[in-house]
Write an enzyme that holds these catalytic residues in place. Structure first.
Site, PDB file in Angstrom:
ATOM      1  CG  ASP A  98      -2.246   0.454   1.076  1.00 29.90           C
ATOM      2  OD1 ASP A  98      -2.404   1.540   0.499  1.00 29.90           O
ATOM      3  OD2 ASP A  98      -3.178  -0.257   1.494  1.00 29.90           O
ATOM      4  CG  ASP A 199      -4.604   5.628   1.115  1.00 28.35           C
ATOM      5  OD1 ASP A 199      -5.389   4.735   1.432  1.00 28.35           O
ATOM      6  OD2 ASP A 199      -4.588   6.756   1.652  1.00 28.35           O
ATOM      7  CD  GLU A 266      -9.011   4.370  -1.283  1.00 31.25           C
ATOM      8  OE1 GLU A 266      -9.970   4.173  -0.533  1.00 31.25           O
ATOM      9  OE2 GLU A 266      -7.986   4.967  -0.908  1.00 31.25           O
ATOM     10  CG  HIS A 327      -8.766  -1.284   4.825  1.00 31.51           C
ATOM     11  ND1 HIS A 327      -8.613  -1.370   3.450  1.00 31.51           N
ATOM     12  CD2 HIS A 327      -8.307  -0.067   5.169  1.00 31.51           C
ATOM     13  CE1 HIS A 327      -8.071  -0.253   3.015  1.00 31.51           C
ATOM     14  NE2 HIS A 327      -7.868   0.551   4.031  1.00 31.51           N
ATOM     15  CG  ASP A 328     -11.330   2.048   4.008  1.00 31.02           C
ATOM     16  OD1 ASP A 328     -10.779   2.033   5.116  1.00 31.02           O
ATOM     17  OD2 ASP A 328     -10.756   2.390   2.956  1.00 31.02           O
TER      18      ASP A 328
HETATM   19  C1  GLC Z   1      -8.019   5.198   2.262  1.00 31.75           C
HETATM   20  C2  GLC Z   1      -7.806   3.978   3.120  1.00 31.75           C
HETATM   21  C3  GLC Z   1      -8.352   4.254   4.482  1.00 31.75           C
HETATM   22  C4  GLC Z   1      -7.577   5.401   5.091  1.00 31.75           C
HETATM   23  C5  GLC Z   1      -7.630   6.616   4.168  1.00 31.75           C
HETATM   24  C6  GLC Z   1      -6.613   7.644   4.556  1.00 31.75           C
HETATM   25  O1  GLC Z   1      -9.358   5.439   2.018  1.00 31.75           O
HETATM   26  O2  GLC Z   1      -8.375   2.871   2.507  1.00 31.75           O
HETATM   27  O3  GLC Z   1      -8.282   3.131   5.313  1.00 31.75           O
HETATM   28  O4  GLC Z   1      -8.103   5.707   6.330  1.00 31.75           O
HETATM   29  O5  GLC Z   1      -7.386   6.306   2.829  1.00 31.75           O
HETATM   30  O6  GLC Z   1      -5.331   7.212   4.246  1.00 31.75           O
END
Ligand code: GLC
Ligand code: CA
Length: 550
Positions: A98, A199, A266, A327-328
């Site tokens: 990541d 991310d 993402e 994980h979100d």
């Molecule tokens: C992304 C991650 C999340 C994190 C956020 C800030 O959305 O998936 O878990 O809290 O970015 O880095």
């Protein structure tokens, strides 16, 4: 041209905190992960994406990095990491890290230096701006609500955060920042890391003129589109053309490496936005997550529409990426009341549609959500919204306490389901003996075994990873049938969303590769008694008319 490996892979996400704890401190770690690589190999896992394990204060559980080049001691040492890479590659699997490029932790040395004075040479590593009187520089809201601007009394300026206040955004208009971040990528690529999950990559650039965002009527963001939320359109702080351009730059950087590492972003937004990140000539991010399955409806037509749309909008060489959870997000099994037969239908679609399946640890055993209130959550998003009762957020369909999708993996029926000999950092929640990997591995027809079959079939039949896809015209509203085709090879996938028997018959003309639930082959046709599916290879039958395809 030979298709690159990452177009044919599948991705399994590990959340290091929750996978396996080897030393009894209650937190998962690298040695714990290594001890389960054989299980993953047996399941058929190909590429493993790890949520962050770099040095971090851990206020956002690793997504707040204070040193990109070192391993956080709570997860292990550099030697453990080296072993992890070696052990993964030894098993012919790949490793994806990541990479949180958008922001650092406020404890990162860069930020500590940057905030020391307005004149500091590192000042421009972050986005600093004077307020408008007592008000922040403009109206930009962060992705989690509230102003994105944080006041710093010491230098009497605001710094910008597109996520939480302790995650200051880096300033990519400063060439030095790019240089440093590319050095970070190089560092890991030289250690043979096979790719990066980027991310909140759609947040990298912000408007150079700091213009106010226009108003919008929408309050809650949707999981697959943050373009509009908290009553504004994110015109000037999300999905900027400069970020599309930057995607190409990062890709170019990776192309220096012979082992073909890839990027998966993402990003969120309309399909047009996603395509801009992928590049008009497929020269941007190699892949982007598509989160549209996250809020699926249990209906054949829902999936039919998405598959059809993706064939139109993301035809080859683009590769759709199918995600049910991470994980979100709330785990998908909870949206189907824990029903493993429904899970089999959904996963079969995910693995055999044209695209990359992304599996979140535990999906293969129907690992369930927790019921931890926002009030007692450890997740910073829960802490921010601790006053919101769980029933209300459920009612509104918004996911707040991400602890609930991060509960420890269930390995076996020893203490703490084999996750830890100490006190797990999050509770295990309720589970039955048959919910563990150990039991499901040895139970015929279990969800784990079903996933194993899906992985195996994808690996053995190139038609799934390289073939084209066409969807059969609807013959029954509760049945979805699609075909994958590569050269002479044709494979059919039939999925039944129906609780009750269906009269309509489909011909099965050859070898059945897999069938499950209340769908089976009987004589030369498919018998549908309820929820289930069947996958078969086609052989031409001269006397019968061919089914029509749209
Ligand atoms: C992304 C991650 C999340 C994190 C956020 C800030 O959305 O998936 O878990 O809290 O970015 O880095
Ligand atoms: Ca540990």
């Amino acid at each position: 041209m030979k298709s690159p490996w990452w177009k044919k892979t599948s991705i399994y996400q590990i959340y290091p905190w929750s996978f396996c704890d080897s030393n009894g401190d209650g937190i998962g770690d690298l040695q714990g992960i290594i001890s389960h690589l054989d299980d993953l190999q047996e399941l058929g896992v190909e590429t493993i994406w790890f949520s962050p394990f770099y040095l971090s204060p851990g206020r956002d559980y690793g997504y707040d990095i204070s040193d990109y080049l070192s391993i956080d001691p709570r997860f292990g040492t550099k030697a453990d990491f080296d072993r992890l890479v070696k052990e993964i590659h030894k098993r012919k699997m790949k490793i994806v890290l990541d990479m949180v490029m958008n922001h650092t932790s406020d404890e990162h040395l860069w930020f500590q230096t940057s905030k020391s004075s307005r004149k500091n040479p590192k000042r421009d590593f972050y986005i600093w701006k004077e307020g408008q009187g007592k008000r922040p520089p403009n109206n930009w809201k962060s992705m989690v609500g509230g102003s994105g601007w944080q006041y710093d009394a010491h230098t009497n300026e605001y710094y910008y955060t597109n996520f939480l206040p302790f995650q200051p955004d880096l300033n990519y208009r400063n060439p030095e920042v790019k240089k440093q971040m590319f050095a970070v990528l190089d560092h890991w690529l030289k250690q043979k890391v096979d790719g990066f999950r980027l991310d909140i990559f759609n947040s990298i650039f912000k408007d150079e003129l700091y213009r106010d965002n226009p108003k919008s009527a929408r309050f809650f963001p949707s999981p697959d589109n943050h373009d509009e939320a908290f009553f504004q359109k994110k015109t000037f702080n999300l999905n900027l053309p400069e970020s599309f351009q930057f995607a190409k730059e990062v890709r170019k950087r990776l192309s220096r490496y012979a082992h073909e590492p890839f990027l998966i972003g993402e990003v969120s937004g309309s399909d047009t936005v996603l395509k801009s990140f992928l590049g008009e000539r497929s020269d941007g991010l190699h892949l982007v997550f598509q989160f549209e399955l996250i809020h699926f409806q249990w209906k054949a037509s829902f999936f039919r529409n998405i598959l059809q749309k993706n064939e139109q909008v993301f035809p080859s060489p683009y590769m759709p990426v199918y995600v049910y959870g991470n994980h979100d997000q709330r785990r998908y099994i909870d949206r189907i009341q824990g029903n493993p037969e429904k899970a089999k239908v959904l996963s079969t679609l995910q693995f055999f549609a044209r695209g990359i399946p992304v599996i979140y640890y535990g999906e293969e055993i129907a690992r369930k959500e927790g019921r931890i209130s926002n009030w007692s959550g450890q997740d910073p998003i829960a802490k921010r919204n601790s006053f919101v009762p769980l029933w209300l957020s459920n009612l509104l369909g918004i996911y707040i306490n991400r602890d609930n999708c991060r509960l420890p993996m269930l390995w076996d029926n020893s203490k703490n389901a084999g996750f830890s000999k100490g006190t797990p950092w999050l509770p295990l929640g309720t589970f039955r003996p048959e919910d563990t990997v150990e039991v499901q591995k040895n139970t015929k027809g279990s969800l784990w075994q079903h996933y194993q079959i899906l992985f195996r079939l994808r690996k053995l039949n190139r038609v799934f990873t390289e073939g084209s896809l066409s969807i059969e015209q609807e013959r029954h509203p509760n049945v979805l049938v699609f075909e994958r085709k590569l050269g002479k090879e044709r494979v059919f996938v039939l999925l039944s969303f129906s609780d009750s028997p269906i009269e309509e018959k489909w011909k099965v003309s050859a070898e059945v590769l897999h069938s499950f639930g209340a769908v089976e082959k009987s004589n030369d046709s498919v018998r549908i008694l309820g929820i289930g599916g069947i996958v078969w290879k086609h052989r031409e039958i001269v006397s019968k008319p061919k089914p029509k395809f749209s």
